[in-house]
Design a protein around this motif. Structure first.
Motif, PDB file in Angstrom:
ATOM      1  N   UNK A   1      28.288  36.940  32.769  1.00  0.00           N
ATOM      2  CA  UNK A   1      28.720  37.246  34.137  1.00  0.00           C
ATOM      3  C   UNK A   1      30.199  37.602  34.210  1.00  0.00           C
ATOM      4  N   UNK A   2      31.065  36.873  33.486  1.00  0.00           N
ATOM      5  CA  UNK A   2      32.487  37.205  33.564  1.00  0.00           C
ATOM      6  C   UNK A   2      32.776  38.550  32.903  1.00  0.00           C
ATOM      7  N   UNK A   3      32.000  38.915  31.874  1.00  0.00           N
ATOM      8  CA  UNK A   3      32.169  40.253  31.295  1.00  0.00           C
ATOM      9  C   UNK A   3      31.757  41.324  32.294  1.00  0.00           C
TER      10      UNK A   3
ATOM     11  N   UNK B   1      34.864  41.947  26.121  1.00  0.00           N
ATOM     12  CA  UNK B   1      35.496  41.253  27.243  1.00  0.00           C
ATOM     13  C   UNK B   1      36.981  41.592  27.381  1.00  0.00           C
ATOM     14  N   UNK B   2      37.593  42.202  26.370  1.00  0.00           N
ATOM     15  CA  UNK B   2      38.993  42.607  26.533  1.00  0.00           C
ATOM     16  C   UNK B   2      39.135  43.564  27.710  1.00  0.00           C
ATOM     17  N   UNK B   3      38.111  44.395  27.917  1.00  0.00           N
ATOM     18  CA  UNK B   3      38.149  45.376  29.006  1.00  0.00           C
ATOM     19  C   UNK B   3      38.087  44.666  30.355  1.00  0.00           C
TER      20      UNK B   3
ATOM     21  N   UNK C   1      36.478  32.390  27.156  1.00  0.00           N
ATOM     22  CA  UNK C   1      36.759  32.250  25.724  1.00  0.00           C
ATOM     23  C   UNK C   1      35.537  32.639  24.896  1.00  0.00           C
ATOM     24  N   UNK C   2      34.352  32.234  25.335  1.00  0.00           N
ATOM     25  CA  UNK C   2      33.114  32.615  24.645  1.00  0.00           C
ATOM     26  C   UNK C   2      32.923  34.129  24.696  1.00  0.00           C
ATOM     27  N   UNK C   3      33.107  34.710  25.873  1.00  0.00           N
ATOM     28  CA  UNK C   3      32.930  36.154  26.038  1.00  0.00           C
ATOM     29  C   UNK C   3      33.883  36.925  25.141  1.00  0.00           C
ATOM     30  N   UNK C   4      35.112  36.482  25.072  1.00  0.00           N
ATOM     31  CA  UNK C   4      36.101  37.156  24.220  1.00  0.00           C
ATOM     32  C   UNK C   4      35.716  37.036  22.751  1.00  0.00           C
ATOM     33  N   UNK C   5      35.346  35.844  22.320  1.00  0.00           N
ATOM     34  CA  UNK C   5      35.033  35.619  20.905  1.00  0.00           C
ATOM     35  C   UNK C   5      33.798  36.376  20.443  1.00  0.00           C
TER      36      UNK C   5
END
Length: 196
Positions: free
Chosen positions: A22-24, A106-108, A63-67
């Motif tokens: 969801x956060x992505x 997720x960086x985007x 943090x999970x989305x980024x990793x």
């Protein structure tokens, strides 16, 4: 009857995976606790058994989305054995990546939020930036020039994807992806650019 520790850990992991997706897709401000818990198949009342607050959940999910992006970028690079950098650029700037923010990098999605976020959020974002820079630089030689090229490449990948998702005109969106991919390919090969 209480849940076992394994059940509790599995439930927590399920909520984190849903929240990361969801956060992505939507950023950090939109996902509500009730909706996240429902999508994870849990009740809203059980939320505080797993997380101290919504902010705690969003921070951990971010943090999970980024990793999760590191493994995807490594797989993309390995798909093109002759030119791993081209494989990574091609996969990142593909319409499929643009059109699937919930499973994309997720960086985007999280860049602006990280810029306004607390120290922990900035550190999680920075950790991924560094991991991607190391990956991209490692696809070339191990030099200061490779590091600079990695910074240019990552900035172009994230920026082009962000803009391609944000513009209303689908033709411009496609053009952004295609042009940046082409220019990154030319730049990496040392071919002259026809840009003024």
């Amino acid at each position: 009857m209480g849940h076992s520790q394994a059940d509790k850990a599995a439930s927590r992991e399920r909520v984190l995976r849903v929240a990361a997706r969801k956060v992505r897709a939507e950023g950090v401000n939109r996902p509500g606790v009730a909706d996240l818990m429902k999508e994870a198949g849990l009740t809203h009342g059980g939320f505080y058994k797993h997380f101290a607050s919504r902010d705690d959940l969003i921070a951990q999910a971010s943090a999970v989305a980024l990793a999760e992006g590191s493994a995807k970028m490594e797989r993309a690079a390995r798909k093109n054995e002759q030119d791993p950098r081209a494989g990574l650029v091609g996969a990142y700037l593909a319409p499929q990546h643009r059109d699937a923010p919930a499973t994309g990098c997720a960086l985007v999605t999280l860049g602006a939020a990280a810029g306004r976020g607390d120290q922990h959020f900035k550190e999680a974002y920075e950790k991924q930036v560094r991991a991607y820079l190391d990956l991209i630089a490692g696809l070339g030689d191990d030099s200061e020039q490779a590091r600079a090229e990695a910074m240019l490449t990552l900035s172009a990948l994230v920026g082009a994807t962000l803009m391609a998702r944000a513009v209303a005109d689908p033709h411009l969106s496609d053009e952004l992806l295609k042009t940046v991919a082409g220019r990154l390919g030319r730049h990496a090969s040392g071919a002259p650019s026809d840009a003024a």
